[in-house]
Design a protein around this motif. Structure first.
Motif, PDB file in Angstrom:
ATOM      1  N   ILE A  73      -4.327   1.165  -9.319  1.00 41.06           N
ATOM      2  CA  ILE A  73      -4.140   2.599  -9.175  1.00 41.06           C
ATOM      3  C   ILE A  73      -5.498   3.192  -8.818  1.00 41.06           C
ATOM      4  O   ILE A  73      -6.467   3.048  -9.568  1.00 41.06           O
ATOM      5  CB  ILE A  73      -3.599   3.236 -10.477  1.00 41.06           C
ATOM      6  CG1 ILE A  73      -2.374   2.462 -10.983  1.00 41.06           C
ATOM      7  CG2 ILE A  73      -3.267   4.702 -10.236  1.00 41.06           C
ATOM      8  CD1 ILE A  73      -1.215   2.396 -10.014  1.00 41.06           C
ATOM      9  N   VAL A  74      -5.567   3.844  -7.660  1.00 43.61           N
ATOM     10  CA  VAL A  74      -6.855   4.337  -7.159  1.00 43.61           C
ATOM     11  C   VAL A  74      -6.769   5.836  -6.925  1.00 43.61           C
ATOM     12  O   VAL A  74      -5.684   6.426  -6.866  1.00 43.61           O
ATOM     13  CB  VAL A  74      -7.234   3.611  -5.846  1.00 43.61           C
ATOM     14  CG1 VAL A  74      -7.331   2.109  -6.066  1.00 43.61           C
ATOM     15  CG2 VAL A  74      -6.234   3.923  -4.733  1.00 43.61           C
ATOM     16  N   ASP A  75      -7.917   6.471  -6.813  1.00 43.01           N
ATOM     17  CA  ASP A  75      -7.946   7.896  -6.498  1.00 43.01           C
ATOM     18  C   ASP A  75      -7.354   8.118  -5.111  1.00 43.01           C
ATOM     19  O   ASP A  75      -7.689   7.394  -4.160  1.00 43.01           O
ATOM     20  CB  ASP A  75      -9.371   8.431  -6.539  1.00 43.01           C
ATOM     21  CG  ASP A  75      -9.923   8.497  -7.960  1.00 43.01           C
ATOM     22  OD1 ASP A  75      -9.110   8.562  -8.901  1.00 43.01           O
ATOM     23  OD2 ASP A  75     -11.152   8.481  -8.110  1.00 43.01           O
ATOM     24  N   GLY A  76      -6.468   9.091  -4.986  1.00 48.48           N
ATOM     25  CA  GLY A  76      -5.868   9.386  -3.693  1.00 48.48           C
ATOM     26  C   GLY A  76      -4.374   9.573  -3.821  1.00 48.48           C
ATOM     27  O   GLY A  76      -3.819   9.629  -4.924  1.00 48.48           O
ATOM     28  N   ASP A  77      -3.723   9.678  -2.657  1.00 48.28           N
ATOM     29  CA  ASP A  77      -2.287   9.924  -2.632  1.00 48.28           C
ATOM     30  C   ASP A  77      -1.591   8.871  -1.774  1.00 48.28           C
ATOM     31  O   ASP A  77      -2.046   7.723  -1.705  1.00 48.28           O
ATOM     32  CB  ASP A  77      -2.000  11.348  -2.148  1.00 48.28           C
ATOM     33  CG  ASP A  77      -2.600  11.638  -0.766  1.00 48.28           C
ATOM     34  OD1 ASP A  77      -2.926  10.667  -0.027  1.00 48.28           O
ATOM     35  OD2 ASP A  77      -2.731  12.819  -0.407  1.00 48.28           O
ATOM     36  N   HIS A  78      -0.506   9.253  -1.121  1.00 54.87           N
ATOM     37  CA  HIS A  78       0.266   8.288  -0.339  1.00 54.87           C
ATOM     38  C   HIS A  78      -0.450   7.870   0.940  1.00 54.87           C
ATOM     39  O   HIS A  78      -0.115   6.841   1.521  1.00 54.87           O
ATOM     40  CB  HIS A  78       1.618   8.923   0.013  1.00 54.87           C
ATOM     41  CG  HIS A  78       2.596   7.970   0.618  1.00 54.87           C
ATOM     42  ND1 HIS A  78       3.116   6.892  -0.072  1.00 54.87           N
ATOM     43  CD2 HIS A  78       3.156   7.920   1.858  1.00 54.87           C
ATOM     44  CE1 HIS A  78       3.954   6.230   0.703  1.00 54.87           C
ATOM     45  NE2 HIS A  78       3.986   6.814   1.880  1.00 54.87           N
ATOM     46  N   GLU A 122       4.915   7.770 -14.020  1.00 55.86           N
ATOM     47  CA  GLU A 122       5.773   6.956 -14.876  1.00 55.86           C
ATOM     48  C   GLU A 122       6.160   5.652 -14.186  1.00 55.86           C
ATOM     49  O   GLU A 122       6.169   4.569 -14.797  1.00 55.86           O
ATOM     50  CB  GLU A 122       7.041   7.726 -15.260  1.00 55.86           C
ATOM     51  CG  GLU A 122       6.798   8.991 -16.054  1.00 55.86           C
ATOM     52  CD  GLU A 122       6.452  10.187 -15.185  1.00 55.86           C
ATOM     53  OE1 GLU A 122       6.346  10.011 -13.940  1.00 55.86           O
ATOM     54  OE2 GLU A 122       6.279  11.275 -15.741  1.00 55.86           O
ATOM     55  N   GLN A 123       6.452   5.744 -12.906  1.00 53.39           N
ATOM     56  CA  GLN A 123       6.827   4.546 -12.155  1.00 53.39           C
ATOM     57  C   GLN A 123       5.623   3.636 -11.956  1.00 53.39           C
ATOM     58  O   GLN A 123       5.746   2.407 -11.993  1.00 53.39           O
ATOM     59  CB  GLN A 123       7.427   4.953 -10.812  1.00 53.39           C
ATOM     60  CG  GLN A 123       8.109   3.832 -10.066  1.00 53.39           C
ATOM     61  CD  GLN A 123       8.885   4.342  -8.870  1.00 53.39           C
ATOM     62  OE1 GLN A 123       8.663   5.431  -8.371  1.00 53.39           O
ATOM     63  NE2 GLN A 123       9.824   3.543  -8.411  1.00 53.39           N
ATOM     64  N   ILE A 171      -1.775   1.750  -5.173  1.00 52.92           N
ATOM     65  CA  ILE A 171      -1.099   3.050  -5.142  1.00 52.92           C
ATOM     66  C   ILE A 171      -2.110   4.151  -5.438  1.00 52.92           C
ATOM     67  O   ILE A 171      -2.946   4.020  -6.341  1.00 52.92           O
ATOM     68  CB  ILE A 171       0.032   3.099  -6.192  1.00 52.92           C
ATOM     69  CG1 ILE A 171       1.040   1.982  -5.958  1.00 52.92           C
ATOM     70  CG2 ILE A 171       0.727   4.468  -6.186  1.00 52.92           C
ATOM     71  CD1 ILE A 171       2.039   1.825  -7.090  1.00 52.92           C
ATOM     72  N   GLY A 172      -2.022   5.237  -4.702  1.00 52.69           N
ATOM     73  CA  GLY A 172      -2.822   6.406  -5.014  1.00 52.69           C
ATOM     74  C   GLY A 172      -2.305   7.078  -6.274  1.00 52.69           C
ATOM     75  O   GLY A 172      -1.094   7.244  -6.455  1.00 52.69           O
ATOM     76  N   ARG A 173      -3.207   7.461  -7.133  1.00 53.65           N
ATOM     77  CA  ARG A 173      -2.819   8.064  -8.413  1.00 53.65           C
ATOM     78  C   ARG A 173      -1.952   9.305  -8.212  1.00 53.65           C
ATOM     79  O   ARG A 173      -1.094   9.620  -9.045  1.00 53.65           O
ATOM     80  CB  ARG A 173      -4.093   8.408  -9.194  1.00 53.65           C
ATOM     81  CG  ARG A 173      -3.861   8.872 -10.619  1.00 53.65           C
ATOM     82  CD  ARG A 173      -5.149   8.924 -11.404  1.00 53.65           C
ATOM     83  NE  ARG A 173      -5.611   7.588 -11.772  1.00 53.65           N
ATOM     84  CZ  ARG A 173      -6.638   6.969 -11.200  1.00 53.65           C
ATOM     85  NH1 ARG A 173      -7.315   7.542 -10.224  1.00 53.65           N
ATOM     86  NH2 ARG A 173      -6.997   5.754 -11.588  1.00 53.65           N
ATOM     87  N   SER A 174      -2.136   9.997  -7.102  1.00 50.61           N
ATOM     88  CA  SER A 174      -1.400  11.235  -6.841  1.00 50.61           C
ATOM     89  C   SER A 174      -0.288  11.051  -5.810  1.00 50.61           C
ATOM     90  O   SER A 174       0.152  12.024  -5.197  1.00 50.61           O
ATOM     91  CB  SER A 174      -2.370  12.327  -6.363  1.00 50.61           C
ATOM     92  OG  SER A 174      -3.394  12.552  -7.315  1.00 50.61           O
ATOM     93  N   ASP A 175       0.156   9.820  -5.624  1.00 47.05           N
ATOM     94  CA  ASP A 175       1.224   9.543  -4.652  1.00 47.05           C
ATOM     95  C   ASP A 175       2.526  10.183  -5.141  1.00 47.05           C
ATOM     96  O   ASP A 175       3.081   9.784  -6.169  1.00 47.05           O
ATOM     97  CB  ASP A 175       1.416   8.027  -4.509  1.00 47.05           C
ATOM     98  CG  ASP A 175       2.298   7.642  -3.327  1.00 47.05           C
ATOM     99  OD1 ASP A 175       3.275   8.365  -3.054  1.00 47.05           O
ATOM    100  OD2 ASP A 175       2.006   6.611  -2.690  1.00 47.05           O
ATOM    101  N   ILE A 176       3.013  11.183  -4.380  1.00 50.81           N
ATOM    102  CA  ILE A 176       4.210  11.906  -4.832  1.00 50.81           C
ATOM    103  C   ILE A 176       5.462  11.059  -4.739  1.00 50.81           C
ATOM    104  O   ILE A 176       6.480  11.378  -5.359  1.00 50.81           O
ATOM    105  CB  ILE A 176       4.411  13.220  -4.035  1.00 50.81           C
ATOM    106  CG1 ILE A 176       4.634  12.919  -2.556  1.00 50.81           C
ATOM    107  CG2 ILE A 176       3.233  14.166  -4.244  1.00 50.81           C
ATOM    108  CD1 ILE A 176       5.056  14.138  -1.746  1.00 50.81           C
ATOM    109  N   LEU A 204       0.850  -1.180   0.000  1.00 49.24           N
ATOM    110  CA  LEU A 204       0.000   0.000   0.000  1.00 49.24           C
ATOM    111  C   LEU A 204       0.893   1.239   0.000  1.00 49.24           C
ATOM    112  O   LEU A 204       1.657   1.463   0.946  1.00 49.24           O
ATOM    113  CB  LEU A 204      -0.901  -0.014   1.241  1.00 49.24           C
ATOM    114  CG  LEU A 204      -1.894   1.132   1.392  1.00 49.24           C
ATOM    115  CD1 LEU A 204      -2.925   1.101   0.263  1.00 49.24           C
ATOM    116  CD2 LEU A 204      -2.596   1.054   2.742  1.00 49.24           C
ATOM    117  N   GLY A 205       0.835   2.010  -1.075  1.00 49.32           N
ATOM    118  CA  GLY A 205       1.738   3.155  -1.182  1.00 49.32           C
ATOM    119  C   GLY A 205       3.192   2.725  -1.171  1.00 49.32           C
ATOM    120  O   GLY A 205       4.071   3.455  -0.717  1.00 49.32           O
TER     121      GLY A 205
END
Length: 221
Positions: free
Chosen positions: A206-211, A192-193, A182-187, A95-96
Motif C-alpha cells: 500500500i503506497v501513497d497515491g490513488d488509482h 477495508e478491501q 495499491i494506492g492508499r487513496s484508490d477509490i 497495479l491498482g
C-alpha cells in the motif's frame, strides 16, 4: 550499454493505451530492464474480447528476454489473471488491481449504462470514458500539466463491453509469485478491501497515491 536485467511486460488498463506507460518505461530502461507494452485488441477491434487481450500479452511474453515480470494496471490485472501459459513468467504485479477467483467479479444483471456517469457508448459493443468530462473533474484538472497534456493528446479509447464486463476466467496468480500494489487513496479499492487483501496475499504493498500511480507515482511503480 549496461547488463540487460530482463523484461517488464506492461499491460494497460481500460480506455487506456500503451502510451500511458510513458513515465514508467524510461525508469525501467535506465535500470537495464526492457519493456514490452502490448496494445490490447479490445481497444482496437470491435469484435475482440478478453481472450484476445490475453493472447496479445502471451505473445509479448513469448518473445521477452528473461526474467519476465508482467504488470497489469486496473483492467490489465484481469488480463494477466487469465494468462494460460505462465511458464516464462517470474512474477505478476497487480497495479491498482487485484486477483479474483474464477466465479467472482461478474454479474448476471443486465448492464445499465445510466448507472455510470461519464461514460460514452459509441455503439452497442463498446464503452469509453468521456475524456473531456474526466479532465474537467477537479482532481484530474489539478494533476501536473504534463500529465493533463498527455491525456488531452491520448484521449481515452473505447473498450469492448465483452472484454470489460467479463468475469475472471483464469487464476494465473495461484502458481506465479504475485505482488499487489495499491494506492492508499484508490477509490476503486477502499481501505477495508485493501486490508482484506493483506490477509489473503503475502506481498501487498500500500503506497501513497490513488488509482493512477503510473501517471502520478511512476518512480514508485
Amino acid at each position: 550499454m549496461g547488463r540487460l536485467m530482463g523484461t517488464a511486460v506492461l499491460v494497460h488498463g481500460a480506455w487506456s493505451s500503451p502510451a500511458d506507460w510513458r513515465w514508467v518505461a524510461p525508469r525501467l530502461h535506465a535500470r537495464g530492464i526492457q519493456t514490452a507494452i502490448p496494445d490490447l485488441p479490445s481497444h482496437r477491434e470491435r469484435s475482440a474480447d478478453r481472450s484476445d487481450d490475453v493472447r496479445e500479452v502471451q505473445a509479448a511474453i513469448a518473445t521477452a528476454h528473461p526474467p519476465v515480470v508482467v504488470v497489469g494496471w486496473s483492467y490489465g490485472g484481469a488480463v494477466i489473471s487469465d494468462l494460460t501459459d505462465t511458464s516464462g513468467v517470474d512474477r505478476l504485479i497487480y497495479l491498482g488491481s487485484y486477483p479474483e477467483p474464477v466465479g467472482t467479479g461478474s454479474s448476471d444483471e443486465p448492464f445499465d449504462p445510466d448507472s455510470m456517469p461519464g461514460l460514452l457508448f459509441p455503439d452497442d459493443a463498446t464503452a469509453a470514458v468521456d475524456t473531456d468530462w474526466w479532465l474537467d473533474t477537479p482532481e484530474v484538472a489539478a494533476w501536473p500539466d504534463e500529465v493533463v497534456s498527455h491525456l488531452r493528446e491520448h484521449r481515452r479509447r473505447p473498450i469492448t463491453r465483452s472484454a470489460w464486463l467479463a468475469g475472471p476466467a483464469g487464476e494465473a496468480w495461484r502458481t506465479v509469485p504475485t505482488t499487489i500494489t495499491i494506492g492508499r487513496s484508490d477509490i476503486f479499492i477502499p481501505s477495508e478491501q485493501q486490508e482484506q487483501l493483506r490477509t489473503r496475499f503475502s506481498d501487498v504493498r500500500i503506497v501513497d497515491g490513488d488509482h493512477f500511480l503510473l501517471f502520478l507515482q511512476p518512480a514508485v511503480v
